[in-house]
Scaffold this motif. Structure first.
Motif, PDB file in Angstrom:
ATOM      1  N   ARG A 312       0.821  -1.198   0.000  1.00 19.90           N
ATOM      2  CA  ARG A 312       0.000   0.000   0.000  1.00 19.90           C
ATOM      3  C   ARG A 312       0.861   1.257   0.000  1.00 19.90           C
ATOM      4  NH1 ARG A 312      -3.801  -1.397  -2.423  1.00 19.90           N
ATOM      5  NH2 ARG A 312      -4.614   0.693  -1.973  1.00 19.90           N
ATOM      6  N   VAL A 313       0.368   2.275  -0.695  1.00 16.91           N
ATOM      7  CA  VAL A 313       1.042   3.570  -0.750  1.00 16.91           C
ATOM      8  C   VAL A 313       0.178   4.570   0.026  1.00 16.91           C
ATOM      9  CG1 VAL A 313       1.998   5.372  -2.222  1.00 16.91           C
ATOM     10  CG2 VAL A 313       2.007   2.982  -2.998  1.00 16.91           C
ATOM     11  N   LEU A 314       0.815   5.347   0.917  1.00 17.02           N
ATOM     12  CA  LEU A 314       0.110   6.264   1.810  1.00 17.02           C
ATOM     13  C   LEU A 314       0.610   7.687   1.620  1.00 17.02           C
ATOM     14  CD1 LEU A 314       0.564   4.036   4.988  1.00 17.02           C
ATOM     15  CD2 LEU A 314      -1.346   3.978   3.366  1.00 17.02           C
ATOM     16  N   ASP A 315      -0.271   8.662   1.777  1.00 18.45           N
ATOM     17  CA  ASP A 315       0.164  10.057   1.707  1.00 18.45           C
ATOM     18  C   ASP A 315       0.700  10.503   3.067  1.00 18.45           C
ATOM     19  OD1 ASP A 315      -2.021  10.625   3.335  1.00 18.45           O
ATOM     20  OD2 ASP A 315      -3.202  11.562   1.744  1.00 18.45           O
ATOM     21  N   ASP A 320      -4.650   6.127   2.382  1.00 23.38           N
ATOM     22  CA  ASP A 320      -4.307   5.201   1.301  1.00 23.38           C
ATOM     23  C   ASP A 320      -4.487   5.907  -0.042  1.00 23.38           C
ATOM     24  OD1 ASP A 320      -4.350   3.095  -0.629  1.00 23.38           O
ATOM     25  OD2 ASP A 320      -4.851   1.682   0.957  1.00 23.38           O
ATOM     26  N   VAL A 321      -3.417   5.989  -0.854  1.00 20.90           N
ATOM     27  CA  VAL A 321      -3.507   6.657  -2.157  1.00 20.90           C
ATOM     28  C   VAL A 321      -3.122   5.746  -3.319  1.00 20.90           C
ATOM     29  CG1 VAL A 321      -3.200   8.991  -1.258  1.00 20.90           C
ATOM     30  CG2 VAL A 321      -1.181   7.627  -1.874  1.00 20.90           C
ATOM     31  N   GLY A 322      -2.896   4.452  -3.069  1.00 21.94           N
ATOM     32  CA  GLY A 322      -2.565   3.580  -4.186  1.00 21.94           C
ATOM     33  C   GLY A 322      -1.888   2.303  -3.776  1.00 21.94           C
ATOM     34  N   GLU A 323      -1.356   1.629  -4.784  1.00 24.56           N
ATOM     35  CA  GLU A 323      -0.757   0.314  -4.580  1.00 24.56           C
ATOM     36  C   GLU A 323       0.437   0.127  -5.513  1.00 24.56           C
ATOM     37  OE1 GLU A 323      -2.653  -4.039  -4.007  1.00 24.56           O
ATOM     38  OE2 GLU A 323      -2.938  -3.224  -6.019  1.00 24.56           O
TER      39      GLU A 323
END
Length: 376
Positions: A312-315, A320-323
């Motif tokens: 997971r991509v986090l701001d 959560d803002v993406g993968e």
């Protein structure tokens, strides 16, 4: 890529093997399942890092004979292919190859492949290994009478010769090296036919050779002998993956898929938007007009973290803002790099966090390639 030491377990489908399987065993290759084929990931005495370096500095020779091969032949074959696959064959002439996509009506990507244009009545296709049967099925199901769609998966091998000394290796075998990027020609090596294309998946100057299946071992041996003279070696799919990731080249099943469209993956350059017909056209035009909800970006680690698919991509606020879709350690940059599908709210230069096994790794959003590509 899991180890395939259990491939002979009862009930497990048998993995397919290229003509070079025994050569890989003799070279001490670490083998793994890839697209239903038992393929070399790295070789004894080298390893991914050394093989990657060899391609960037000299030349590497890859067995990618697991890739599919198919032919569409008959009156109007090129026009038929042009009305199904995304890219515009009208942009190229006979003797040139083109990267293109096979989409479904939702705009999802069934496969990405290379089309070799022989003429109005003859198109040769190189799909990905595990998708060949589906691409051939879709084409055959819609082909008009008089057109023949044939799978040639085990009729040709595919050998990739990649790196600054690639042309020297081909010249040593008397094979042509003068073609422009994405051009091809039918050549001959010791009476054996070989298709030679100026293409590749590494960002280096290189060639992809398609000998007949039964001649593949002989051509491989000759290429490796010539490569050894200029500091080259055999390379496995591990290095192929790190090389393509440094270029930001997508891998089907990770960065392109039935749920990841060409618009989201920034592959719109491979779509003939002005064509009247191709599979998925209406959905892709609508998505492009509306703006994709997510886009493929590069990630470059600011610490020792290495992004891996599905992380997971986090701001900055922890939202959560993406993968991550692809990720690896970059042998050239000595840091973790990856590709990720991120919300439209994310921009180039933003700092994001990647959840690496419960630890937040800081990374910068960048636009690939991560390293400069060589002149085509």
């Amino acid at each position: 890529m899991a180890d395939v030491s259990g491939a002979d377990v009862p009930g497990t489908p048998a993995l397919l093997r290229t003509p070079l399987f025994d050569r890989h065993l003799d070279a001490g290759a670490k083998l793994a399942s890839f697209g239903g084929w038992e393929m070399p990931i790295e070789y004894a005495g080298a390893g991914v890092l050394a093989e990657h370096k060899t391609v960037r500095e000299a030349v590497g020779v890859f067995d990618v004979s697991h890739l599919g091969k198919a032919r569409v032949a008959g009156p109007g074959a090129a026009a038929f292919v042009n009305a199904t696959l995304t890219n515009d064959l009208g942009r190229i002439r006979p003797g040139q190859a083109q990267y293109t996509l096979c989409c479904d009506e939702s705009g999802g990507v069934v496969d990405d492949l290379i089309a070799y244009l022989y003429g109005d009545d003859d198109v040769f296709l190189v799909p990905n290994a595990s998708n060949t049967a589906e691409v051939v099925r879709r084409l055959a199901a819609t082909a008009s009478p008089g057109l023949e769609v044939t799978s040639l998966h085990e009729s040709y091998g595919v050998l990739a010769v990649q790196g600054p000394r690639a042309a020297d290796v081909l010249a040593a075998l008397g094979l042509p090296t003068e073609g422009e990027y994405m051009s091809f020609r039918d050549a001959d090596w010791k009476g054996r036919p070989v298709i030679v294309c100026r293409s590749g998946y590494t960002g280096e100057r290189g060639f992809e050779l398609l000998p007949r299946w039964e001649h593949t071992v002989e051509v491989w041996d000759a290429l490796l002998a010539a490569a050894a003279g200029v500091g080259g070696r055999a390379c496995g799919l591990g290095a192929r993956d790190t090389l393509r990731t440094e270029m930001g080249y997508p891998l089907h099943g990770q960065d392109l898929s039935l749920s990841i469209s060409p618009v989201q993956a920034r592959s719109g350059w491979a779509v003939g938007w002005s064509k009247e017909r191709f599979w998925g056209r209406d959905a892709l035009l609508a998505e492009r007009a509306a703006g994709a909800a997510r886009l493929l970006w590069g990630l470059k680690a600011l610490d020792r973290g290495i992004p891996r698919p599905h992380m997971r991509v986090l701001d900055a606020a922890g939202a959560d803002v993406g993968e991550v879709t692809s990720g690896t350690f970059s042998p050239s940059l000595r840091v973790g790099i990856g590709l990720a599908l991120l919300d439209r709210s994310v921009a180039e230069g933003d700092e994001v966090g990647v959840d690496v096994r419960g630890r937040r790794s800081l990374m910068t959003v960048v636009r690939p390639p991560f390293v400069p590509s060589s002149p085509k």
